[in-house]
Design a protein around this motif. Structure first.
Motif, PDB file in Angstrom:
ATOM      1  N   THR A 178       4.023   1.540  -1.063  1.00 56.08           N
ATOM      2  CA  THR A 178       4.797   1.657  -2.309  1.00 56.08           C
ATOM      3  C   THR A 178       3.912   2.123  -3.457  1.00 56.08           C
ATOM      4  O   THR A 178       4.306   2.989  -4.239  1.00 56.08           O
ATOM      5  CB  THR A 178       5.443   0.298  -2.647  1.00 56.08           C
ATOM      6  OG1 THR A 178       6.285  -0.078  -1.569  1.00 56.08           O
ATOM      7  CG2 THR A 178       6.282   0.396  -3.915  1.00 56.08           C
ATOM      8  N   THR A 179       2.715   1.568  -3.556  1.00 60.39           N
ATOM      9  CA  THR A 179       1.833   1.968  -4.664  1.00 60.39           C
ATOM     10  C   THR A 179       1.314   3.392  -4.464  1.00 60.39           C
ATOM     11  O   THR A 179       0.953   4.061  -5.430  1.00 60.39           O
ATOM     12  CB  THR A 179       0.642   1.002  -4.799  1.00 60.39           C
ATOM     13  OG1 THR A 179       0.048   0.819  -3.512  1.00 60.39           O
ATOM     14  CG2 THR A 179       1.084  -0.339  -5.348  1.00 60.39           C
ATOM     15  N   PHE A 208       8.488  -5.654  -6.812  1.00 66.50           N
ATOM     16  CA  PHE A 208       8.093  -4.719  -7.877  1.00 66.50           C
ATOM     17  C   PHE A 208       9.169  -4.663  -8.968  1.00 66.50           C
ATOM     18  O   PHE A 208       8.889  -4.361 -10.115  1.00 66.50           O
ATOM     19  CB  PHE A 208       7.875  -3.316  -7.306  1.00 66.50           C
ATOM     20  CG  PHE A 208       6.542  -3.126  -6.643  1.00 66.50           C
ATOM     21  CD1 PHE A 208       5.429  -2.753  -7.391  1.00 66.50           C
ATOM     22  CD2 PHE A 208       6.385  -3.310  -5.287  1.00 66.50           C
ATOM     23  CE1 PHE A 208       4.191  -2.573  -6.788  1.00 66.50           C
ATOM     24  CE2 PHE A 208       5.161  -3.131  -4.673  1.00 66.50           C
ATOM     25  CZ  PHE A 208       4.058  -2.767  -5.421  1.00 66.50           C
ATOM     26  N   GLN A 253       0.839  -1.213   0.000  1.00 67.17           N
ATOM     27  CA  GLN A 253       0.000   0.000   0.000  1.00 67.17           C
ATOM     28  C   GLN A 253       0.869   1.256   0.000  1.00 67.17           C
ATOM     29  O   GLN A 253       0.593   2.224  -0.718  1.00 67.17           O
ATOM     30  CB  GLN A 253      -0.928  -0.015   1.223  1.00 67.17           C
ATOM     31  CG  GLN A 253      -2.025  -1.061   1.115  1.00 67.17           C
ATOM     32  CD  GLN A 253      -2.621  -1.434   2.472  1.00 67.17           C
ATOM     33  OE1 GLN A 253      -2.034  -1.176   3.527  1.00 67.17           O
ATOM     34  NE2 GLN A 253      -3.796  -2.054   2.441  1.00 67.17           N
ATOM     35  N   LEU A 264       4.607   6.259  -5.843  1.00 62.39           N
ATOM     36  CA  LEU A 264       5.243   5.617  -7.001  1.00 62.39           C
ATOM     37  C   LEU A 264       6.624   6.206  -7.301  1.00 62.39           C
ATOM     38  O   LEU A 264       7.500   5.526  -7.825  1.00 62.39           O
ATOM     39  CB  LEU A 264       4.338   5.744  -8.228  1.00 62.39           C
ATOM     40  CG  LEU A 264       3.026   4.947  -8.137  1.00 62.39           C
ATOM     41  CD1 LEU A 264       2.141   5.223  -9.340  1.00 62.39           C
ATOM     42  CD2 LEU A 264       3.306   3.453  -8.021  1.00 62.39           C
TER      43      LEU A 264
END
Lengths: 257, 315
Positions: free
Chosen positions: A16-17, A107, A14, A20
């Protein structure tokens, strides 16, 4: 332990997204690496090194994301004032850090798609994945090993602020010993044995084998080596992080930035 | 039965680069009864936060011992961590990029709370601290007071039996602080043990069953809030301008007047040390036609000094 693991993975995903431009900045660099390496291979006419040019950006990205994340997490939590609360929770601190590092590193797997697309779009080279059954587990194992090995450095970067200066430069010996771009066979003989204890060398060989014709040999064993090297790094990193926390509790500097 | 037992607890911070060592806790003895709210009252730098940090296992003591529900905070760290909830003061201590709900789910996971239970508990806590309408908004957009409320919810998400609240109302507006105090009383009614640090006398008086006074790392006294309040009111002071000399002489002779001096404004300051003395002094001043009069209560630090001086408390 499982709940803490999944909770840490979910929260880091959560975070990291949401940001960005933060954790994922390394993915922006992948096409530039791919462009440079592929251009050299194309211009020199050494199509046999295509695998090196294609896979190098992937491994570089995985290692950088793992190392930078592991190095920054402790300091980031300190800055936010959450470090003491994390340490005071029943979940093992190293487990939380490992889970969060692995989440960000995962990622980095997108780097393969980026690299492959650069080859296709810019150089009109379609690189066939001849052995997806080798490629996929190798990418996952490499991401795990990168996270595990990076945990080793987490405590060092957290305890010694001056060490963070070397955070970037410390990646290069790993690329070299890992044969990420330059084949290990080109290195001086005395360096070659060292490369076998670097997870990147096993990962790089497997990844290149996955796009070569012919059946790769000893895949399960080589994959196991990648995982074991990562696990060994994680075990030592776990111990170091535990000792770091004990040191900070003793000194009373857990919350100090 | 004591939920928290502290025996001769000492913490010394070593000086860095030649600086002198600092004794943050000096042989502190304290018992916190199970199911009670124990206040820890003292000025900044008194040692309150250090004590909470030792009890919450993030700081090791230099000597002495402390236990939570019978488990030593040094040798049984894992057991203690499963029993306690912590709220450190200020608006830090949260992941700003996560929503309130995501923050609570994360902390619940670190305490081993199952997902379904964590979801239900998070929702209940979010409603309890009045953040329901903005529960799915990122914390970076929260005001300081909202973060403080979420902080409290975070400390409760593990359903801990013992709570350490370190200046939890810092930064809260008066209404939120009042609601918080009501919440703390509810938590006691549920049977939880609470150690609450504050430098706010009114807060300690409002919610605590007993209050420990601490300064310079030493426990000065452990009293009921009512006793503390009587101490403060007893040590009232009166500032008056243009007081004739003969009236000053009369005031000096009033029983309970402990001293005469100058206020920063230049007015005469009359220190009172006994109940009823203030009323007598005011009568004298009004009778003498003095019209510029103000009364005030001393700060907690001043009360400490008075207490240490005339009662010989445990120092």
């Amino acid at each position: 332990m499982i709940r803490a693991l999944t909770g840490a993975v979910r929260a880091q995903f959560q975070m990291t997204t949401h940001d960005l431009g933060g954790d994922l900045f390394n993915l922006v660099v992948v096409p530039f690496f791919a462009l440079t390496f592929l251009a050299i291979v194309q211009q020199s006419g050494r199509r046999g090194l295509l695998g090196y040019a294609l896979m190098a950006p992937v491994l570089i990205t995985l290692w950088q994301m793992a190392l930078f994340t592991a190095g920054e997490l402790v300091n980031r939590d300190r800055f936010l004032g959450v470090l003491e609360a994390v340490v005071a929770a029943p979940a093992p601190f190293a487990l939380v850090m490992a889970a969060r590092t692995a989440t960000v590193t995962a990622f980095g797997l997108a780097g393969f798609a980026e690299s492959w697309l650069v080859a296709l779009v810019v150089f009109h080279v379609v690189v066939p994945v001849r052995h997806p059954e080798v490629l996929v587990p190798t990418l996952v194992a490499a991401a795990f090993a990168a996270s595990g090995t990076a945990l080793l450095f987490s405590a060092v970067f957290a305890l010694r602020q001056s060490a963070r200066v070397f955070q970037n430069s410390i990646t290069f010996p790993f690329y070299l010993l890992g044969g990420v771009l330059v084949p290990v066979a080109y290195l001086p003989g005395w360096l070659r044995p060292l490369s076998r204890v670097v997870f990147l060398s096993w990962s790089a060989d497997l990844l290149r084998d996955s796009i070569r014709p012919g059946t790769p040999a000893g895949v399960p064993f080589r994959l196991a080596v990648v995982v074991l090297l990562g696990a060994a790094g994680m075990a030592v990193g776990w111990l170091l992080l535990h000792r770091m926390v004990e040191h900070l509790r003793r000194e009373g500097t857990l919350a100090l930035a | 039965m004591a939920a928290v037992e502290i025996r001769r607890l000492t913490r010394v911070y070593r000086g860095r680069r030649g600086a002198a060592s600092v004794t943050a806790l000096d042989a502190v003895d304290l018992d916190v009864d199970a199911g009670s709210i124990q206040g820890l009252l003292g000025p900044n730098g008194a040692g309150k936060t250090t004590l909470v940090k030792v009890l919450s296992t993030v700081l090791l003591p230099t000597s002495g011992s402390a236990s939570v529900l019978g488990h030593d905070v040094v040798t049984e760290t894992d057991r203690v961590r499963r029993l306690i909830g912590i709220v450190f003061g200020g608006d830090r201590g949260l992941y700003l990029g996560l929503t309130a709900r995501q923050n609570l789910m994360y902390w619940a996971a670190l305490y081993g709370v199952a997902d379904r239970q964590a979801r239900a508990r998070s929702q209940a806590l979010i409603e309890r601290v009045g953040l329901a309408e903005r529960a799915d908004e990122r914390v970076e957009r929260y005001s300081r007071g909202m973060r403080q409320r979420l902080h409290l919810a975070r400390g409760l998400v593990a359903d801990a039996r013992v709570l350490f609240l370190d200046e939890p109302t810092t930064g809260m507006d008066p209404v939120a602080a009042r609601d918080f105090r009501a919440l703390v009383s509810d938590l006691r009614a549920e049977g939880r043990t609470i150690l609450l640090t504050t430098h706010d006398m009114a807060e300690a008086e409002a919610v605590c069953d007993r209050v420990a006074l601490i300064d310079h790392g030493r426990l000065l006294a452990v009293e009921s809030p009512r006793t503390l309040a009587s101490w403060v009111s007893r040590y009232e002071r009166i500032d008056a301008a243009g007081v004739p000399l003969h009236v000053l002489d009369a005031i000096r002779g009033v029983p309970g007047v402990t001293g005469l001096g100058s206020a920063p404004s230049g007015a005469t300051r009359i220190d009172i040390g006994a109940e009823g003395a203030a009323a007598r002094v005011l009568q004298l001043l009004v009778a003498a036609g003095v019209t510029s009069i103000s009364t005030s209560l001393p700060s907690l630090e001043e009360v400490y000094l008075q207490l240490i001086g005339d009662r010989g408390l445990r120092v």
